[in-house]
Design a protein around this motif. Structure first.
Motif, short mmCIF file in Angstrom:
data_model
loop_
_atom_site.label_atom_id
_atom_site.label_comp_id
_atom_site.label_asym_id
_atom_site.label_seq_id
_atom_site.Cartn_x
_atom_site.Cartn_y
_atom_site.Cartn_z
N GLU A 60 9.64 35.86 52.16
CA GLU A 60 9.88 35.02 53.35
C GLU A 60 9.73 35.56 54.59
N LEU A 100 3.21 34.35 60.51
CA LEU A 100 3.19 32.79 61.13
C LEU A 100 3.54 33.03 62.71
N ALA A 160 -2.65 28.54 54.76
CA ALA A 160 -2.06 29.53 53.90
C ALA A 160 -2.79 30.80 53.67
N ARG A 202 4.99 21.87 59.31
CA ARG A 202 3.71 21.78 58.81
C ARG A 202 3.01 20.49 59.37
N TRP A 217 0.45 25.64 59.22
CA TRP A 217 2.06 25.82 59.23
C TRP A 217 2.32 26.59 60.78
N VAL A 260 5.90 36.29 55.50
CA VAL A 260 5.30 34.97 55.60
C VAL A 260 5.59 34.79 57.24
N LEU A 294 5.54 29.03 51.70
CA LEU A 294 5.54 27.99 52.75
C LEU A 294 6.17 26.71 52.42
#
Length: 141
Positions: free
Chosen positions: A17, A24, A33, A64, A73, A20, A53
Motif C-alpha cells: 500500500e 500516486l 493502475a 477514484r 486514482w 502504491v 487500489l
C-alpha cells in the motif's frame, strides 16, 4: 514445495500500500493502475496493483473517478495526512488506547517530544480531533 526464486521476498500488505500511495503522490493528477504499476516497478503484477487500489478507498486513503472503462486514482490527502490516517487506524484497533499512546510518547526522542509539546497547544484547544470532529473525551461510556 520450496520457493527457489532468488532475490524475491514476500512484501506485507502495508508495504505494498505504501508503494502504491507513494507512486500516486508523485502523479500530477489522477493516475491509472497501469501508470502506478510502471512507477512501482515491474516486479508488482498489474492485478496486485488493482487489488491494492480497490481496497484503499474504504480506508479513506484514495478516491477514484471513472476514466473510460477503468478508473483513475488520487490520494485523499498529502503524505502527512496519509501517515496520520494509518496511525489513527492502528490506534483505533487497540483496546487500550492509553497504553498505546503512553508507549508511543515514551518512545519519542527528545526532538520529537519537544515538537509534540509545541504542537499540542496549537491543536486549537477545542478538544476535538481534526480528522473525525469527535471530542477527545468521547468514549464508550
Amino acid at each position: 514445495m520450496a520457493d527457489h526464486r532468488q532475490g524475491s521476498r514476500r512484501r506485507g500488505q502495508g508495504e505494498l500500500e505504501a508503494l502504491v500511495l507513494s507512486a500516486l503522490a508523485q502523479a500530477d493528477g489522477p493516475a491509472t493502475a497501469g501508470w502506478v504499476q510502471e512507477r512501482v516497478g515491474g516486479d508488482l503484477a498489474y492485478t496486485t496493483v488493482i487489488t491494492i487500489l480497490t481496497r484503499l478507498p474504504a480506508k479513506g486513503a484514495v478516491t477514484r473517478e471513472r476514466a473510460g472503462r477503468s478508473f483513475a486514482w488520487t490520494p485523499a490527502s498529502d503524505q502527512a495526512g496519509l501517515a496520520t490516517h494509518r496511525m489513527r487506524r492502528v490506534l483505533d484497533a487497540e483496546s487500550d488506547r492509553e497504553a498505546v499512546l503512553a508507549s508511543f510518547v515514551t518512545g519519542l526522542g527528545p526532538d520529537d517530544e519537544r515538537l509534540l509539546r509545541e504542537l499540542l497547544p496549537q491543536s486549537g484547544g477545542t478538544g476535538r480531533t481534526e480528522s473525525t470532529g469527535r471530542s477527545r473525551d468521547d468514549g464508550d461510556g
